[in-house]
Scaffold this active site. Structure first.
Site, PDB file in Angstrom:
ATOM      1  N   HIS A  31      -4.302 -19.262  14.183  1.00 13.32           N
ATOM      2  CA  HIS A  31      -5.695 -18.807  14.216  1.00 13.32           C
ATOM      3  C   HIS A  31      -6.657 -19.771  14.901  1.00 13.32           C
ATOM      4  O   HIS A  31      -7.820 -19.457  15.090  1.00 13.32           O
ATOM      5  CB  HIS A  31      -6.201 -18.534  12.794  1.00 13.32           C
ATOM      6  CG  HIS A  31      -6.432 -19.790  12.005  1.00 13.32           C
ATOM      7  ND1 HIS A  31      -5.412 -20.477  11.410  1.00 13.32           N
ATOM      8  CD2 HIS A  31      -7.560 -20.490  11.749  1.00 13.32           C
ATOM      9  CE1 HIS A  31      -5.893 -21.546  10.804  1.00 13.32           C
ATOM     10  NE2 HIS A  31      -7.196 -21.587  10.997  1.00 13.32           N
TER      11      HIS A  31
HETATM   12  C1  UD1 Z   1     -11.996 -20.717   9.285  1.00 14.85           C
HETATM   13  C2  UD1 Z   1     -12.196 -22.238   9.388  1.00 14.85           C
HETATM   14  C3  UD1 Z   1     -10.845 -22.914   9.638  1.00 14.85           C
HETATM   15  C4  UD1 Z   1      -9.828 -22.485   8.601  1.00 14.85           C
HETATM   16  C5  UD1 Z   1      -9.733 -20.965   8.591  1.00 14.85           C
HETATM   17  C6  UD1 Z   1      -8.758 -20.443   7.598  1.00 14.85           C
HETATM   18  C7  UD1 Z   1     -14.320 -22.983  10.391  1.00 14.85           C
HETATM   19  C8  UD1 Z   1     -14.938 -23.559  11.580  1.00 14.85           C
HETATM   20  N1  UD1 Z   1     -13.050 -22.581  10.522  1.00 14.85           N
HETATM   21  O1  UD1 Z   1     -11.545 -20.273  10.559  1.00 14.85           O
HETATM   22  O2  UD1 Z   1     -11.021 -24.308   9.557  1.00 14.85           O
HETATM   23  O3  UD1 Z   1      -8.582 -23.046   8.918  1.00 14.85           O
HETATM   24  O4  UD1 Z   1     -11.036 -20.437   8.294  1.00 14.85           O
HETATM   25  O5  UD1 Z   1      -8.552 -19.076   7.779  1.00 14.85           O
HETATM   26  O6  UD1 Z   1     -14.962 -22.901   9.354  1.00 14.85           O
HETATM   27  N2  UD1 Z   1     -12.876 -12.498  10.045  1.00 14.85           N
HETATM   28  C9  UD1 Z   1     -12.623 -11.294   9.448  1.00 14.85           C
HETATM   29  N3  UD1 Z   1     -12.637 -11.243   8.087  1.00 14.85           N
HETATM   30  C10 UD1 Z   1     -12.877 -12.328   7.311  1.00 14.85           C
HETATM   31  C11 UD1 Z   1     -13.146 -13.549   7.947  1.00 14.85           C
HETATM   32  C12 UD1 Z   1     -13.126 -13.624   9.304  1.00 14.85           C
HETATM   33  O7  UD1 Z   1     -12.387 -10.293  10.103  1.00 14.85           O
HETATM   34  O8  UD1 Z   1     -12.865 -12.209   6.077  1.00 14.85           O
HETATM   35  C13 UD1 Z   1     -12.832 -12.594  11.523  1.00 14.85           C
HETATM   36  C14 UD1 Z   1     -14.179 -12.410  12.153  1.00 14.85           C
HETATM   37  O9  UD1 Z   1     -14.029 -11.685  13.301  1.00 14.85           O
HETATM   38  C15 UD1 Z   1     -14.604 -13.820  12.485  1.00 14.85           C
HETATM   39  C16 UD1 Z   1     -13.282 -14.507  12.757  1.00 14.85           C
HETATM   40  O10 UD1 Z   1     -12.351 -13.863  11.896  1.00 14.85           O
HETATM   41  O11 UD1 Z   1     -15.479 -13.876  13.552  1.00 14.85           O
HETATM   42  C17 UD1 Z   1     -13.283 -15.970  12.505  1.00 14.85           C
HETATM   43  O12 UD1 Z   1     -13.745 -16.282  11.179  1.00 14.85           O
HETATM   44  P1  UD1 Z   1     -14.432 -17.690  10.866  1.00 14.85           P
HETATM   45  O13 UD1 Z   1     -14.727 -17.805   9.424  1.00 14.85           O
HETATM   46  O14 UD1 Z   1     -15.542 -17.940  11.804  1.00 14.85           O
HETATM   47  O15 UD1 Z   1     -13.313 -18.754  11.258  1.00 14.85           O
HETATM   48  P2  UD1 Z   1     -11.733 -18.753  11.012  1.00 14.85           P
HETATM   49  O16 UD1 Z   1     -11.065 -18.610  12.318  1.00 14.85           O
HETATM   50  O17 UD1 Z   1     -11.329 -17.833   9.920  1.00 14.85           O
END
Ligand code: UD1
Length: 365
Positions: A207
């Protein structure tokens, strides 16, 4: 009685606070604990299932922030969390790990003169292109108590000039949760449900922006997956971010067609750890899985150029392989011939970290 806010926002945070909440509950006369969930992760499979699996009490406050660019997400959390602090007037906040919620809430607390405790302090990848590295550096620089999971953290913080009075080597809280749930993990039926046999598959997670945000990187990984799948089944619980990217770059369909690649939705904690435990090896870019596989003594190939968790390479079962096809395939061959390192368990990864943390919190002025 100390009022303490525990902050959690994203999937790996939930695993860490589970052990802490459990331990704090034993001292209800000493601590008035408020659990704040920022809502950085919000899908059932990224959030609620962890609360259910790990018996974490429902959050007292849910900020419902959701996704956004780093600036937008961080700013939204800050604005909402400032109101929480002003209203609840805590004596301290505890943040865990290195996600955007960790950074945002620390910044707010520091400006309102509320003490900050950082669990998993001192880890450094020395790679500032990782958002988590920025989050770690800023959070540590603002924290009043820095609780370290592996000894290198002590060194890193000393080099950055953090006074040793503020720093404690407490061990790895994620491993508390792993050990406490071992019985339930062993009882998981996920292998039967997915029709898998022990050690006849590897488990993959992916991811990190550096691996999934560009078509080049994703295509490179896809080619490696094709090679691996000719040798062993791959089980791949797919992160929503990665799924989006694979679809955008037209690779998702190809993945669906790949024989021996089994893509599944994100899994809850218990089923996921069971899959890691019984796998031949893990292929990942996650931080936590490097640690969990070390304790489970499962070989781990980390698709990054560095790690902030070097003990997993020095003592554990982890190898840093980047995206190099030849390197990865060499390790896969070794693992399939049972030639990979066996590993030992790092100091204080013993299931007692939450106890050490709560003792420190009780003594904190
Ligand atoms: C975040 C953390 C990362 C951690 C990871 C675990 C930061 C910078 N990154 O990354 O350190 O290893 O979580 O998973 O804080 N999304 C969904 N549903 C959700 C959450 C996210 O669809 O419940 C999608 C959205 O499109 C979002 C993308 O995932 O834009 C990324 O989510 P985000 O929380 O920004 O970062 P992660 O890649 O999950």
């Amino acid at each position: 009685m100390k009022r303490i806010i525990i902050v959690a926002g994203a999937r790996p945070n939930f695993v860490k606070i589970a052990a802490l909440m459990f331990e704090l509950k034993k001292y209800e006369t000493s601590f008035d604990t408020i659990l704040v969930h920022t809502g950085q992760h919000y899908d059932y499979k990224m959030s609620e299932v962890f609360f259910q699996n790990l018996n974490i009490p429902a959050p007292d406050i849910f900020l419902n922030i959701g996704s956004g660019s780093h600036a937008v997400q961080t700013a939204k959390i800050m604005t909402a969390f400032e109101k929480v602090i002003l209203k609840t007037k805590p004596d301290m906040i505890t943040v865990v790990g290195d996600v955007n919620s960790t950074l945002a809430c620390s910044l707010v607390a520091a400006k309102l003169h509320v003490k900050i405790v950082h669990v998993e302090a001192g880890l450094r990848s020395f790679d500032r292109t990782m958002p988590e590295e920025i989050n770690r550096i800023v959070t540590d620089s603002l924290s009043d108590l820095l609780l370290v999971s592996e000894r290198i953290g002590l060194k890193n913080l000393e080099r950055e000039g953090v006074h040793s009075d503020k720093v404690h080597f407490v061990g790895n809280i994620m491993i508390d949760t792993l050990l406490a749930n071992m019985k339930t993990i062993n009882a998981s039926k996920i292998l039967e449900n997915l029709n898998l046999k022990k050690k006849k598959y590897c488990i993959m997670t992916l991811h990190r922006p550096s691996n999934v945000d560009s078509k080049e990187a994703l295509s490179e990984i896809f080619e490696t997956m094709e090679l691996i799948s000719q040798q062993i089944n791959i089980v791949y619980p797919i992160h929503p971010r990665t799924k989006k990217m694979l679809e955008m770059h037209g690779i998702f369909k190809k993945c669906e067609q790949m024989e021996n690649l089994f893509m599944v939705d994100p899994l809850g904690y218990i089923d996921f750890i069971k899959l890691v435990k019984e796998s031949m090896f893990a292929l990942t870019d996650s931080g936590g899985i490097q640690e969990e596989s070390t304790v489970l003594k499962v070989p781990c190939l980390t698709m990054r150029e560095n790690t902030e968790r070097p003990i997993t390479v020095q003592k554990g079962t982890n190898y840093i392989v980047g995206r190099s096809k030849s390197k990865i395939m060499r390790h896969v061959a070794d693992i399939l011939c049972k030639r990979s390192k066996k590993g030992t368990i790092p100091a204080k990864w013993d299931g007692k970290t939450a106890k050490r943390i709560v003792k420190i919190l009780k003594e904190a002025g």
